[in-house]
Design a protein around this motif. Sequence first.
Motif, short mmCIF file in Angstrom:
data_model
loop_
_atom_site.label_atom_id
_atom_site.label_comp_id
_atom_site.label_asym_id
_atom_site.label_seq_id
_atom_site.Cartn_x
_atom_site.Cartn_y
_atom_site.Cartn_z
N LEU A 20 40.13 35.33 36.06
CA LEU A 20 39.26 36.31 36.53
C LEU A 20 40.14 37.16 37.51
O LEU A 20 39.84 37.97 38.67
N LEU A 21 41.60 36.90 37.35
CA LEU A 21 42.57 37.70 38.22
C LEU A 21 43.04 38.98 37.81
O LEU A 21 43.09 39.24 36.39
N PRO A 61 46.90 37.07 43.67
CA PRO A 61 47.12 38.28 44.46
C PRO A 61 48.07 37.94 45.87
O PRO A 61 48.14 36.80 46.53
N SER A 62 48.86 38.81 46.44
CA SER A 62 49.61 38.83 47.66
C SER A 62 48.53 39.06 48.78
O SER A 62 47.36 39.80 48.60
N ASP A 93 39.72 44.71 47.04
CA ASP A 93 39.94 44.73 45.54
C ASP A 93 38.71 43.94 45.00
O ASP A 93 38.81 43.22 44.05
N ALA A 94 37.48 44.55 45.24
CA ALA A 94 36.07 43.69 45.18
C ALA A 94 35.39 44.54 43.69
O ALA A 94 35.51 45.72 43.63
N VAL A 95 34.96 43.43 43.08
CA VAL A 95 33.98 43.95 42.12
C VAL A 95 32.61 43.42 42.14
O VAL A 95 32.74 41.79 42.20
N MET A 96 31.56 44.00 42.03
CA MET A 96 30.26 43.45 42.19
C MET A 96 29.59 43.48 40.91
O MET A 96 29.42 44.67 40.36
N LEU A 154 29.93 38.62 43.30
CA LEU A 154 31.12 39.27 43.96
C LEU A 154 32.09 38.85 43.81
O LEU A 154 32.73 37.74 44.42
N LEU A 155 33.29 39.27 43.12
CA LEU A 155 34.84 39.08 43.15
C LEU A 155 35.76 39.61 43.93
O LEU A 155 35.45 41.08 43.98
#
Length: 899
Positions: A297-298, A304-305, A555-558, A616-617
């Motif tokens: 899922l990355l 991530p930093s 860096d969100a995705v819903m 929500l990622l």
Amino acid sequence: PGFAPPPSSTGIGPSSYPPTTGAPRPPTMPGPPLPGQTVAGPPTSQPNHVSSPPPPSAMSGPHPGPPMSGLHGPPPPTHPPQPGYQMQQNGSFGQVRGPQPNYGGAYPGTPNYGSQPGQPPPPKRLDPDSIPSPIQVIEDDRSNRGSEPFATGVRGQVPPLVTTNFLVKDQGNASPRYIRCTSYNIPCTSDMAKQSQVPLAAVIKPLATLPPEETLPYLVDHGESGPVRCNRCKAYMCPFMQFIEGGRRFQCCFCSCVTEVPPHYFQHLDHTGKRVDFYDRPELSLGSYEFLATVDLLKNNKFPSPPAFIFMIDVSYNAVKSGLVRLICEELKSLLDYLPREGNMEESAIRVGFVTYNKVLHFYNVKSSLAQPQMMVVSDVADMFVPLLDGFLVNVNESRTVIASLLDQIPEMFADTRETETVFAPVIQAGLEALKAAECAGKLFIFHTSLPIAEAPGKLKNRDDKKLINTDKEKTLFQPQTNFYSNLAKDCVAQGCCVDLFLFPNQYLDVATLGVVTYQTGGSIYKYAYFQLEIDQDRFLNDLRRDVQKEVGFDAVMRVRTSTGIRATDFFGAFYMSNTTDVEMAGLDCDKTITVEFKHDDKLSEDSGALLQCALLYTSCAGQRRLRIHNLSLNCCTQLADLYRNCETDTLINYLAKYAYRGVLGSPVKTVRDALINQCAQILACYRKNCANPSSAGQLILPECMKLLPVYLNCVLKSDVLQPGLEVTTDDRAYIRQLVTSMDVAETNVFFYPRLLPLTKADVDSDSLPAAIRNSEERLSKGDMYLLENGLNIFVWVGVNVQQGLIQNLFGVSSFSQISNASSTLPVLENPFSKKVRSIVDMLQMQRSRYMKLIIVKQEDKLEMLFKHFLVEDKSLSGGASYVDFLCHMHKEIRQLLS
């Protein structure tokens, strides 16, 4: 001649169904005739107390006793009378009506029409006390639902109103703080949904802040295998999944596909078919929880930093001269110690960087090993690059002395600047390039003062034109003047670069265009027009502090999944979408909402209901990749009455306002307004036709849970975006349009129908607020002081006859004439009244996501016009109808639809 009504008529009030609270229905009584009736139908009476008979004053109106026949109204209109009755119309709908009553003293129970002896009485009007009162509905809900916790275990429960203070117990459905719906019982078929015209929508606030008494979502770590998901639709494990075959497989509650339970996740079932570890696993027993994200899922399959914050300060002539640059630099020295961090961390993982700019950009090297900061200038703004990598983004603690030195030097370096022009797009590009080079997400805090007219990419021209208002070209005022910024926004979202914008304009600076990147990256805009240090400093610093410190995901995705039968079709909010399902946000903070509309693509069944799962990622402020899941189950109905019994008007208005505010981008404002009125008339006509007891057309009958729809809808129609007053600027309208699009239900509630509190009635010995009153000038008394708040402003209105002692206690001056309205704060005085009023103001400021501007208004002063604009039950100067007139207009629209 009028007709006496049949004794069985129901008034405006309770629907023909008992209210959901199970309170007994009040007896029905006839009420006063409507104004200007030529043919009087049965009247409207509005018992607002659902649980007791209406008080005599609410029914009697100006004429005690039953309505008499043959009352003299104004002369009949010239067009032929329609069946039923007719309404005299006002301002925005046609004819003018008689003078409004003018109240002298405190508001009496029955209207005092202020007629001098010997004058004929003015034409009668609908008694404002006999129509649904927002204050009453809010108070009733508080007393009925404020004391018990709201447990979310039952499907399709309508939560208490947003204005009620209540605790939530998560028992398998997401808290209403995370998700609120327009209806909790949705039609089984699309035909039924179309017939009712009630939009099916959810207002989702994925990272909402919870009160300290409630538990934050648990973080579940399933190790390398990650969360258990449905094989077909990829929904995440949740309380509604059905385990079968002794627990070896589960059937998906969204798509019905059967999936093997992974061996490490296997557990036996008890005699009811529930897993025995049900209560030990948040994802089986709670509505909201988080999973640690796994490698698949990355982004680019790597962890991530931690994110970075870059502060970008306009140092042009205006910014320096107003004292703004010095103020920002002073504040940052202490604010950098309060960057967001994960619960138990010693210090924040967020790195910081600094840029100043006018026509060129200045980058600063603040590496901890330097004795002094170093400045690097990029003057070729057409080809933006970051002139240094090492030393631009640093840890606050390591570089503390270098940063402090820089923040001391910036105001001095530019103290004598003569540069008035600014660039804007290159500033965003520079921040974006810096985050790309550092391979991290982050946020730009841009402090900007003027229209960017200097030669550079994204250069703008002044295109403001008031003459376009009420023409077909008005929509261009809300649209960006170039698509340059939309393309830039797309690049920012791809990098996880969120932009927060603090604007300090002295004239037009084109918020509609400058706001594009902020809006599409999930950022926030703050605007301080005609910034003056002594007046606006508190508000700006409070906003900046909260903005820097608040919880934010990067860096969100819903994605919103639904069970078979409905699907998410439309989205509103501050985000970017590159496909039809994924809502992408470079940043998402705890105040932002995403509104989702659902449509039928199949039939639903009453047995299984309908489900939503919002996933929500996002990257936390410590650089941890997480999934936050919210689940909600709704009921489904085959009877319209069940739909109308389970609606939530505040959420409906939130959705309708966002829908309309998006509409102005493509259609003339009048078209948008008419469509809103028409849709609400259809919603109410469908109820009247299918759910209310048969009665004459002369009656307006509203569903119990929608009785405030007309008053709130009228507030949306009269708002600055849809009906601007003369003093409202194009930038104000663009700013409000973007702001409302991300608001939650509590914010739109107070924004459209402000809270009005009588300060002189405040009990100085208690912590409670004085009881609110309705938003109308009739309710104000010259001998009192009032506070009005709408989430952006707080007005303190002082009547001309307020006792001198109260003036002395609150303002520290001896008379009304000495009160200064130039001040934006109340003086700190050591007396109970001053302490009480200041504590009320502080309490309201705490509840809102922005620091409200305090404005002191003296009765009959020039600022009073601005204050009256917020008395939303009255007719507005820009042509908006009063509540009474709008209700009559809605009734006419409904009757036309029914005939």
